[in-house]
Design an enzyme around this catalytic site. Structure first.
Site, mmCIF file in Angstrom:
data_model
loop_
_atom_site.group_PDB
_atom_site.id
_atom_site.type_symbol
_atom_site.label_atom_id
_atom_site.label_comp_id
_atom_site.label_asym_id
_atom_site.label_seq_id
_atom_site.Cartn_x
_atom_site.Cartn_y
_atom_site.Cartn_z
ATOM 1 N N ILE A 288 -19.563 -36.201 -14.791
ATOM 2 C CA ILE A 288 -20.007 -37.233 -13.846
ATOM 3 C C ILE A 288 -20.301 -36.579 -12.498
ATOM 4 O O ILE A 288 -19.468 -35.833 -11.963
ATOM 5 C CB ILE A 288 -18.941 -38.326 -13.688
ATOM 6 C CG1 ILE A 288 -18.669 -39.005 -15.046
ATOM 7 C CG2 ILE A 288 -19.385 -39.368 -12.666
ATOM 8 C CD1 ILE A 288 -17.583 -40.046 -14.995
ATOM 9 N N ASN A 295 -13.973 -41.686 -6.468
ATOM 10 C CA ASN A 295 -12.546 -41.959 -6.302
ATOM 11 C C ASN A 295 -12.189 -42.158 -4.837
ATOM 12 O O ASN A 295 -11.403 -43.043 -4.484
ATOM 13 C CB ASN A 295 -11.718 -40.806 -6.884
ATOM 14 C CG ASN A 295 -11.589 -40.888 -8.381
ATOM 15 O OD1 ASN A 295 -11.656 -41.966 -8.959
ATOM 16 N ND2 ASN A 295 -11.415 -39.750 -9.034
ATOM 17 N N GLU A 330 -13.421 -35.903 -15.394
ATOM 18 C CA GLU A 330 -14.714 -36.563 -15.567
ATOM 19 C C GLU A 330 -15.596 -35.834 -16.564
ATOM 20 O O GLU A 330 -16.796 -36.103 -16.641
ATOM 21 C CB GLU A 330 -15.435 -36.665 -14.214
ATOM 22 C CG GLU A 330 -15.867 -35.337 -13.615
ATOM 23 C CD GLU A 330 -14.788 -34.681 -12.769
ATOM 24 O OE1 GLU A 330 -15.135 -33.899 -11.871
ATOM 25 O OE2 GLU A 330 -13.592 -34.950 -13.012
#
Length: 410
Positions: A288, A295, A330
């Site tokens: 990602i 976050n 991720e």
């Protein structure tokens, strides 16, 4: 959540926060990236380790130890954290099976008293109704013997044969009681009585046989009670063991899947790769873009929702027989069996585009998400580690080339 699980979650959160910082400051450090991936894998394996509650294990061990002897009971008193060796496990299973056979034998020996009394009555030419209670049968036999003693002294030889039959039956019952750990003092006293010579006096002979009868009845009742108690305990332990087996199976399944996304984890991925028969296999690695910013801006809960949603998008785009897994953080991957590099690149582009147009809705609102992708086809005889590393290098090329794109390793 247990203390162990809380500590592991904290380590994972700290690692997820630290990793992008380290990578950002050492972009060209390939070995550092590999070390960070191994650390992430180790934390996930630690998180997925199955555990049986200590209190439950000790309860099962304590209950089961009542059914086995002291030597085998020591196998259950070991530390909970130490896995029982295969040889010790085989010994324990064989011992429990021996006890089960003894119970079955005891159940068969309980009717011995009924058959023995029937044989004794037949020896003197009499018959006792089979449906009568054993105490009634014994009393009826006593009356028959007394009458027979009074009528014909020849019965002495028949009584001696009766005593020999009873001795054999008593010896068998004594072995059963000793094996199940029950006291057999009544049988010992009955054997002692029957070992004496039969008195000449019919009254004394009757008294001797009556004494043996009382001891045999008491021992017979003890056999029945021991059999019933142990049958009940064995059934309870079998149910407990079945429940424990089912729990272990569920724990094993959880240990092979990522708890957040439900995708395969590294362990299950490794099993899948070992089982591949195809010679033409491609590995796709996805990451990602700017996940740390997601976050930081939207919160870790929203980040977790993005990861779970992405897992659904990837799973919905692959073919039957393909494998989607979460490598950690991720990072995700897809394995395309029977797929050459050119086709795998096209499929990877479809995955990238599907993520790009997907509406990622979270509790913090919609979040735009893109992924960078690296693709590598396995070379003949190439180890999986080298193959995956080439896909990772292709992923890195996508990252450095502007992100939200697909790169392939030749």
């Amino acid at each position: 959540m247990s203390e162990k699980d809380a500590l592991v979650h904290q380590l994972i959160d700290d690692f997820d926060a630290l990793r992008p910082i380290v990578l950002a400051s050492n972009k060209e450090h390939v070995e550092l990236r590999a070390i960070l991936r191994r650390m992430a894998s180790t934390l996930e394996k630690l998180q997925g380790l199955p555990a049986v509650p200590v209190s439950q294990y000790r309860l099962l061990a304590r209950l089961l130890s009542r059914l086995i002897d002291a030597e085998h009971g020591l196998l259950l008193s070991s530390d909970v954290g130490r896995e029982m060796g295969e040889q010790d496990a085989d010994r324990l299973i064989e011992h429990v099976e021996q006890r089960r056979r003894l119970l079955a034998q005891a159940q068969q020996d309980v009717p011995i008293l009924h058959r023995t009394i029937a044989r004794c009555s037949a020896l003197i030419g009499r018959e006792i109704a089979a449906d009568r209670e054993i105490a009634d049968k014994a009393q009826a036999l006593e009356m028959m013997l007394r009458a027979h003693l009074q009528e014909d002294r020849v019965v002495r030889g028949e009584l001696n044969e009766l005593i020999a039959t009873l001795r054999a039956s008593l010896a068998s019952m004594s072995r059963v009681l000793q094996e199940v750990g029950a006291d057999s003092s009544e049988l010992a006293r009955a054997q002692e009585v029957l070992s004496q010579d039969l008195p000449e006096d019919p009254v004394a002979a009757k008294r001797l046989l009556e004494q043996a009868r009382e001891e045999i009845l008491a021992a017979g009742n003890k056999v029945v009670e021991a059999n019933e108690a142990m049958q009940q305990q064995m059934q309870q332990q079998m149910r407990k063991m079945q429940q424990l087996t089912e729990q272990l199976k569920r724990a094993e399944a959880q240990a092979r899947n990522d708890p957040l996304t439900g995708l395969a984890n590294r362990r299950r991925l490794a099993e899948f790769l070992r089982g591949l028969k195809s010679e033409t296999v491609s590995f796709v690695m996805l990451d990602i873009d700017f996940f740390k910013k997601i976050n930081d801006q939207y919160g870790h809960d929203a980040g977790d929702e993005v990861l779970a949603d992405l897992a659904e998008v990837l799973s919905g785009c692959v073919r039957e027989g393909d494998m989607v897994a979460r490598l950690g953080g991720e990072e995700f991957c897809v394995v395309f069996p029977d797929t050459p590099l050119a086709t795998a690149v096209e499929l990877a582009e479809e995955l990238r585009a599907a993520v790009d147009v997907h509406d990622f809705k979270t509790s913090a609102g919609p979040i735009p998400v893109t992924v960078s992708v690296g693709v590598a086809q396995r070379r003949p005889g190439e180890p999986n580690s080298a193959w995956i590393k080439r896909a990772d290098e292709a992923l890195y090329a996508s990252k450095t080339g502007g992100r939200n794109r697909v790169s392939s390793a030749e």
